[in-house]
Design an enzyme around this catalytic site. Structure first.
Site, PDB file in Angstrom:
ATOM      1  N   ARG A 292      19.255  13.790 -28.158  1.00  0.00           N
ATOM      2  CA  ARG A 292      20.189  14.941 -29.024  1.00  0.00           C
ATOM      3  C   ARG A 292      19.375  16.079 -29.245  1.00  0.00           C
ATOM      4  NH1 ARG A 292      22.258  10.278 -31.407  1.00  0.00           N
ATOM      5  NH2 ARG A 292      24.055   9.618 -30.486  1.00  0.00           N
ATOM      6  N   LYS A 314      21.039  30.541 -24.058  1.00  0.00           N
ATOM      7  CA  LYS A 314      22.067  29.734 -23.354  1.00  0.00           C
ATOM      8  C   LYS A 314      21.494  28.922 -22.064  1.00  0.00           C
ATOM      9  CE  LYS A 314      25.728  33.226 -23.508  1.00  0.00           C
ATOM     10  NZ  LYS A 314      26.627  34.161 -22.774  1.00  0.00           N
ATOM     11  N   GLU A 356      19.671  43.154 -14.391  1.00  0.00           N
ATOM     12  CA  GLU A 356      19.816  43.035 -15.365  1.00  0.00           C
ATOM     13  C   GLU A 356      18.871  43.936 -16.544  1.00  0.00           C
ATOM     14  OE1 GLU A 356      21.793  40.768 -16.717  1.00  0.00           O
ATOM     15  OE2 GLU A 356      21.657  38.916 -15.381  1.00  0.00           O
ATOM     16  N   LYS A 398      18.013  42.447 -25.962  1.00  0.00           N
ATOM     17  CA  LYS A 398      18.582  41.111 -26.030  1.00  0.00           C
ATOM     18  C   LYS A 398      18.370  40.262 -27.332  1.00  0.00           C
ATOM     19  CE  LYS A 398      20.193  37.322 -23.467  1.00  0.00           C
ATOM     20  NZ  LYS A 398      20.131  36.386 -22.384  1.00  0.00           N
ATOM     21  N   GLU A 408      28.044  34.251 -29.577  1.00  0.00           N
ATOM     22  CA  GLU A 408      28.838  35.080 -29.204  1.00  0.00           C
ATOM     23  C   GLU A 408      30.172  35.072 -29.656  1.00  0.00           C
ATOM     24  OE1 GLU A 408      28.108  35.141 -24.665  1.00  0.00           O
ATOM     25  OE2 GLU A 408      30.137  35.273 -24.382  1.00  0.00           O
ATOM     26  N   ARG A 413      27.405  39.892 -28.635  1.00  0.00           N
ATOM     27  CA  ARG A 413      26.710  39.228 -27.657  1.00  0.00           C
ATOM     28  C   ARG A 413      27.220  39.422 -26.343  1.00  0.00           C
ATOM     29  NH1 ARG A 413      22.878  33.749 -27.311  1.00  0.00           N
ATOM     30  NH2 ARG A 413      22.492  34.143 -25.019  1.00  0.00           N
ATOM     31  N   ASN A 417      27.547  40.248 -21.104  1.00  0.00           N
ATOM     32  CA  ASN A 417      28.098  39.834 -19.772  1.00  0.00           C
ATOM     33  C   ASN A 417      28.661  41.029 -18.734  1.00  0.00           C
ATOM     34  OD1 ASN A 417      27.811  37.216 -20.743  1.00  0.00           O
ATOM     35  ND2 ASN A 417      29.926  37.072 -21.862  1.00  0.00           N
ATOM     36  N   HIS A 420      29.180  40.651 -15.143  1.00  0.00           N
ATOM     37  CA  HIS A 420      28.985  39.064 -14.661  1.00  0.00           C
ATOM     38  C   HIS A 420      30.464  38.667 -14.641  1.00  0.00           C
ATOM     39  CE1 HIS A 420      24.994  39.750 -16.290  1.00  0.00           C
ATOM     40  NE2 HIS A 420      24.801  38.482 -16.074  1.00  0.00           N
ATOM     41  N   HIS A 424      29.800  36.849 -11.313  1.00  0.00           N
ATOM     42  CA  HIS A 424      29.715  35.253 -11.045  1.00  0.00           C
ATOM     43  C   HIS A 424      30.772  34.706 -10.007  1.00  0.00           C
ATOM     44  CE1 HIS A 424      28.088  34.109 -15.390  1.00  0.00           C
ATOM     45  NE2 HIS A 424      27.111  34.487 -14.490  1.00  0.00           N
ATOM     46  N   HIS A 436      21.503  36.313  -8.167  1.00  0.00           N
ATOM     47  CA  HIS A 436      22.385  36.658  -9.264  1.00  0.00           C
ATOM     48  C   HIS A 436      22.299  37.966  -9.680  1.00  0.00           C
ATOM     49  CE1 HIS A 436      23.681  35.847 -13.385  1.00  0.00           C
ATOM     50  NE2 HIS A 436      22.984  36.534 -13.684  1.00  0.00           N
TER      51      HIS A 436
HETATM   52  N1  LIG Z   1      20.689  31.656 -19.565  1.00  0.00           N
HETATM   53  C1  LIG Z   1      20.953  32.865 -19.466  1.00  0.00           C
HETATM   54  O1  LIG Z   1      21.178  33.498 -20.638  1.00  0.00           O
HETATM   55  C2  LIG Z   1      20.795  33.570 -17.990  1.00  0.00           C
HETATM   56  C3  LIG Z   1      20.730  34.783 -18.193  1.00  0.00           C
HETATM   57  C4  LIG Z   1      20.763  35.600 -16.987  1.00  0.00           C
HETATM   58  C5  LIG Z   1      20.827  34.701 -15.813  1.00  0.00           C
HETATM   59  N2  LIG Z   1      20.806  33.177 -15.772  1.00  0.00           N
HETATM   60  C6  LIG Z   1      20.599  32.300 -14.684  1.00  0.00           C
HETATM   61  O2  LIG Z   1      19.426  32.586 -13.995  1.00  0.00           O
HETATM   62  C7  LIG Z   1      19.782  32.174 -12.507  1.00  0.00           C
HETATM   63  C8  LIG Z   1      18.945  33.428 -11.754  1.00  0.00           C
HETATM   64  O3  LIG Z   1      17.514  33.297 -12.193  1.00  0.00           O
HETATM   65  P1  LIG Z   1      16.557  33.792 -10.951  1.00  0.00           P
HETATM   66  O4  LIG Z   1      16.959  34.974 -10.472  1.00  0.00           O
HETATM   67  O5  LIG Z   1      15.295  33.661 -11.761  1.00  0.00           O
HETATM   68  O6  LIG Z   1      16.802  32.528  -9.972  1.00  0.00           O
HETATM   69  P2  LIG Z   1      15.904  31.398  -9.396  1.00  0.00           P
HETATM   70  O7  LIG Z   1      15.131  30.477 -10.684  1.00  0.00           O
HETATM   71  O8  LIG Z   1      16.712  30.774  -8.316  1.00  0.00           O
HETATM   72  O9  LIG Z   1      14.504  32.169  -8.687  1.00  0.00           O
HETATM   73  C9  LIG Z   1      14.671  32.979  -7.697  1.00  0.00           C
HETATM   74  C10 LIG Z   1      13.665  32.437  -6.524  1.00  0.00           C
HETATM   75  O10 LIG Z   1      12.475  32.942  -6.939  1.00  0.00           O
HETATM   76  C11 LIG Z   1      11.424  31.678  -6.677  1.00  0.00           C
HETATM   77  N3  LIG Z   1      10.654  31.928  -7.612  1.00  0.00           N
HETATM   78  C12 LIG Z   1      10.559  32.097  -8.920  1.00  0.00           C
HETATM   79  N4  LIG Z   1       9.292  32.299  -9.577  1.00  0.00           N
HETATM   80  C13 LIG Z   1       8.682  32.868  -8.466  1.00  0.00           C
HETATM   81  C14 LIG Z   1       7.257  33.224  -8.372  1.00  0.00           C
HETATM   82  N5  LIG Z   1       6.478  33.615  -9.520  1.00  0.00           N
HETATM   83  N6  LIG Z   1       6.716  33.485  -7.080  1.00  0.00           N
HETATM   84  C15 LIG Z   1       7.403  33.103  -6.130  1.00  0.00           C
HETATM   85  N7  LIG Z   1       8.808  32.746  -6.166  1.00  0.00           N
HETATM   86  C16 LIG Z   1       9.280  32.513  -7.315  1.00  0.00           C
HETATM   87  C17 LIG Z   1      12.520  30.724  -7.022  1.00  0.00           C
HETATM   88  O11 LIG Z   1      11.862  29.408  -6.552  1.00  0.00           O
HETATM   89  C18 LIG Z   1      13.705  30.870  -6.473  1.00  0.00           C
HETATM   90  O12 LIG Z   1      13.662  30.643  -5.117  1.00  0.00           O
HETATM   91  C19 LIG Z   1      21.105  32.112 -12.488  1.00  0.00           C
HETATM   92  O13 LIG Z   1      21.410  30.960 -12.327  1.00  0.00           O
HETATM   93  C20 LIG Z   1      21.496  32.625 -13.844  1.00  0.00           C
HETATM   94  O14 LIG Z   1      23.081  31.925 -14.106  1.00  0.00           O
HETATM   95  C21 LIG Z   1      20.752  32.556 -17.008  1.00  0.00           C
END
Ligand SMILES: NC(=O)c1ccc[n+]([C@@H]2O[C@H](COP(=O)([O-])OP(=O)(O)OC[C@H]3O[C@@H](n4cnc5c(N)ncnc54)[C@H](O)[C@@H]3O)[C@@H](O)[C@H]2O)c1
Length: 533
Positions: A292, A314, A356, A398, A408, A413, A417, A420, A424, A436
């Protein structure tokens, strides 16, 4: 940012807060000397303005009148570099507290109640103590103010030697974190080269730490964090997930739960996410649900995760029907954006993160967009100083938005988006093949063209946004991505409410708004945005 980091010179005020006896005046005067800036005692300012003593103001006009004077004095402080000792209750006023957090660096000093009581023994002029047991008064004051005291850039124990406290305060001032002010759940985002080395310290005294990472970062970036945690005395277990959005599933969450449970997790166990946004979203959700709720620390290793995903709490995972459809709000305990990690990142992933950054600038306003336009070439080239500054600026926006609308609810907040809704849909339609950030860049272009079609934005805004995205190396071609199948995903968007989508409609920088648009109308507008002009 209240500091010019290249010179280490203070550019704004430092505010010392904390209960009476914590040493605000003593530490404040010594810190001011160390930094070579003036020292201001807010109580003395109030006494001067009132031409009376605080004790007398309390006695003659009451506490409410004193608090009003205190509020006025705090808000009237000019923004020049200085160290200010606040009153013990100054930051209880939420407006004052948020203003001071915004204008300078707030450091809360504390010490055990017995130490505080000893320090104030024999002092007069403490109206809140009048003829009552000091330890009792202090205990209840501190309890009542706990949430307010927690909202600070750093909370320092000031029970040791003065020079130790001053040195700690100086370190905070020279390298201030960004605060996500959420009462007792307040946490800090630290940005800079090497900050991942603070992971063990920021994880607290947990006996068991579960590292969550992926195959691309496990060895290079998660292993040193694990070694640190073990050196600090924690037992560790590690979950290495296959990299990629296609693994942002309940199956990956189950794997994290099971590794933690098999390792003997209890409520004090900390999850440490070392990786991109996928790792962070999964680890955060696992932390929200395991037993939990257990604490988690984010060590984002992609630019996208640094500027956006790791901040705000999130968490969640995807379903075949769409992105992030199951999740929870669960704030991390700390976020460490170590820009050194970006050295191994594929340049295309770095560029994806700039989407972003562009989004945050467009939401913030003209100054941020103009700065980004000027720095676009340096950022597109991965220049470290420009990158660090861009991360700080996006995170600061942010943090401010999340502190004001964590779930939100008030709508602010939801502005985050921007891009997005279509983004998405593009990601889901591609079977998670489109990155993304690249999807968000296209989603912003689409949102802007919708806004132009609806008469909210002007053509010049669309042209400027697209030029900015181009300068950052981001894609703008929406046509091939928004076919009928992609539009079908709009119906599964979380931002839908009945037949309407709560759509984020951009215009000029800083003039973005939320508007309910019927799903049918959005789909009908699609041909106008996929073939502009
Ligand atoms: N929670 C939130 O508020 C929020 C906000 C924006 C995006 N997101 C989510 O984040 C995700 C996208 O994040 P992302 O772009 O980091 O994707 P990701 O985590 O898939 O990373 C992208 C790629 O880079 C690689 N990688 C990561 N760090 C590395 C490094 N230092 N050196 C070499 N390779 C590396 C990963 O293995 C992956 O292949 C999506 O799922 C999106 O929905 C969440």
């Amino acid at each position: 940012v209240t500091l010019a980091p290249e010179r280490g010179v203070l550019a704004g005020p430092v505010f010392l807060s904390g209960p009476m006896g914590a040493g605000k005046s003593t530490v404040g005067a010594a810190l001011a000397r160390a930094l070579g800036v003036p020292f201001v005692d807010l109580d003395a300012e109030i006494e001067r303005a009132a031409a009376s003593t605080i004790a007398r103001v309390f006695e003659e006009r009451g506490e409410a009148a004193f608090r009003a004077m205190e509020r006025q004095a705090a808000l009237a402080l000019d923004p020049s570099p200085k160290v200010v000792a606040l009153g013990g209750g100054t930051i209880v006023d939420a407006v004052v507290r948020r203003a001071l957090l915004d204008r300078g660096i707030v450091i809360t000093l504390s010490a055990p109640v017995s130490v505080l009581a000893r320090r104030i023994a024999g002092t007069r002029d403490r109206p809140l103590l009048a003829s009552r047991d000091p330890e009792e008064v202090l205990t209840s004051l501190i309890a009542a103010r706990a949430a307010a005291y927690a909202e600070c850039h750093a909370a320092l124990d000031a029970s040791g030697p003065l020079e130790v406290t001053v040195a700690r305060a100086e370190a905070v001032v020279r390298d201030p974190p960004i605060v996500v002010a959420l009462g007792e759940r307040t946490y800090r985002v630290e940005v800079g080269a090497g900050v991942a080395s603070r992971a063990a310290e920021r994880s607290g005294a947990s006996r068991l730490a579960i590292l969550v990472t992926d195959t691309n970062v496990a060895e290079r970036w998660a292993a040193p964090v694990r070694a640190q945690l073990e050196a600090a005395g924690a037992r560790t277990a590690t979950v290495v997930l296959p990299a990629g959005e296609s693994r942002k599933t309940i199956g990956s969450v189950e794997e994290i739960w099971d590794v933690a449970i098999d390792a003997g997790a209890d409520r004090g166990t900390v999850l440490v996410a070392v990786g991109g946004g996928v790792v962070g979203d999964l680890a955060g959700f696992a932390a929200a649900t395991l037993l939990r709720g257990v604490p988690w620390v984010a060590v984002p290793t992609t630019l996208l995760a640094m500027v956006d995903a790791s901040v705000g709490g999130k968490t969640g995972f995807d379903r075949p029907q769409g992105k992030n459809l199951v999740g929870a709000f669960h704030q991390p305990r700390a976020v460490l954006c170590d820009v050194d990690c970006l050295a191994t990142l594929d340049p295309a992933e770095r560029t994806s993160g700039l989407a972003e950054v562009a989004k945050a600038a467009w939401l913030e306003g003209e100054g941020a967009v103009a700065a980004l336009e000027r720095g676009a070439a340096a950022l597109a080239g991965g220049e470290p100083i420009a990158t660090t500054a861009a991360i700080r600026r996006a995170v600061a926006l942010k943090a401010e938005i999340v502190a004001g609308d964590e779930r939100e609810e008030s709508g602010r907040r939801a502005l985050l988006n921007l891009g997005h809704t279509f983004g998405h849909a593009i990601e889901a339609r591609s079977g998670w093949q489109v990155r993304h950030g690249e999807a968000v860049a296209r989603g912003m272009v689409a949102a802007m063209r919708i806004s132009v079609a609806l008469g909210h934005a002007k053509e010049e805004h669309a042209a400027r946004l697209e030029a900015l995205l181009a300068a950052l190396g981001l894609p703008r071609d929406v046509g091939p991505y928004l076919d009928g199948d992609a539009l079908a995903y709009l119906g599964a968007d979380k931002k839908r409410s009945g037949a309407d989508v709560r759509f984020v409609l951009p215009a000029a920088p800083g003039a973005t708004e939320i508007r309910a648009i019927p799903l049918g109308e959005l789909r009908a507008l699609a041909p106008r945005i996929t073939s502009p002009g």
